[in-house]
Design an enzyme around this catalytic site. Structure first.
Site: not given
Ligand code: NAP
Length: 277
Positions: A16, A18, A67, A129, A154
């Protein structure tokens, strides 16, 4: 007087940025605070929050995978955290646990202020999502694009997400849709990858036809893992952007929630990029 104590809780949390960002915000705004990392065992989030409060903690950022749990702990939620059903910022006000979600406003600020793109009237594709997509959809709608298409591996999760946001979208005159991901054939002004595909080293989960020359293509991921998406977007004529700006802007919003002061986020983003280069 000892400095006010804050932290980021997550698992993993070692990576992190942060602590660096908030230490710099504190320096630049003259705020006296200390910000540390807390690696929280899976299943141990509520206890970790309790211990941190007992230590004198004033608030914390919450990252993967807590979260959703942090929202459940809250005694008071902002409307955007309630809509997202996820929160990344807690503030401890006496017995009260105040929860907010600053991810979405962070992304929208990064797009508007740092990338210089006005979302009003634009066509936006939000891929994903999960927690991140849930956090950003509300603030995206509030920026009044013409439409937001949410596409997820999904599809049922995307359908649920837009269902929860339908009243907000109607209020702002924004069209919402959640087609099957392989049925997305249009091109868009702004494409946001809010999936974990980059983190997993997987291919971008939509066809390159969603891009057109000048599309702003953002991955929420940053660092080397975002490079595949950045290269894909640039190869197809888009303007590529990683998630570092969102990271700094969501932190700035959390800092405002805690301290009542908005730090100079553009300066800190430039410094962080230089540090990481
Ligand atoms: P999450 O709740 O685990 O959700 C994962 C999402 O990615 C779901 O929509 C999942 O689809 C999809 N997914 C996972 N692997 C995949 C693949 N191989 N191909 C296609 N879709 C895939 O995770 P999250 O908290 O949303 O985080 C998502 C990303 O955002 C991470 O990389 C995180 O580091 C980033 N993020 C960045 C910030 C920032 O400040 N820059 C803040 C928050 C998050 P399904 O529903 O089908 O499983």
């Amino acid at each position: 007087m000892t400095a006010d104590l804050y932290c980021v809780m997550g698992n993993p949390v070692e990576h992190s940025k942060s602590p660096w960002i908030h230490a710099r915000f504190a320096q630049l705004t003259g705020q006296d605070l200390r910000y540390v990392r807390k690696l929280v065992p899976l299943g141990g989030f509520a206890q970790a929050v309790q211990e941190f409060r007992a230590e004198g903690g004033r608030g914390c950022n919450v990252t993967v995978p807590f979260k959703f749990e942090s929202t459940a702990l809250a005694t008071r939620l902002t409307p955007r955290a309630r809509l997202a059903q996820a929160s990344n910022t807690l503030r401890f006000d006496g017995a009260e646990v105040f929860a907010d979600n600053t991810d979405g406003v962070g992304l929208v600020s990064d797009i508007a202020r740092n990338a210089g793109v006005d979302l009003a009237g634009r066509d936006v594709l939000l891929i994903g999502a999960g927690g991140a997509a849930a956090g950003v959809l509300g603030p995206l709608i509030e920026a009044r694009p013409r439409r937001v298409v949410v596409a997820n591996r999904t599809q049922a999760r995307a359908a649920l997400l837009i269902g929860r946001h339908s009243a907000l979208a109607a209020q702002h005159g924004v069209a919402l849709a959640a087609p099957e991901i392989q049925e997305v054939h249009d091109d868009f002004d702004v494409v946001i990858n809010a999936t974990a595909s980059s983190m997993a080293g997987a291919a971008v989960p939509v066809a390159a036809g969603v891009l057109k020359p000048g599309t702003l293509a953002c991955d929420l991921m940053y660092g080397p893992a975002a490079q595949g998406f950045i290269d894909w977007a640039a190869r197809h004529g888009a303007v590529a952007r990683d998630g570092l700006g969102m990271l700094v802007e969501q932190a700035a919003e959390a800092f405002l929630v805690w301290r009542g002061v908005r730090p100079p986020s553009a300066q800190v983003l430039a410094e962080l990029r230089a540090t990481l280069a």
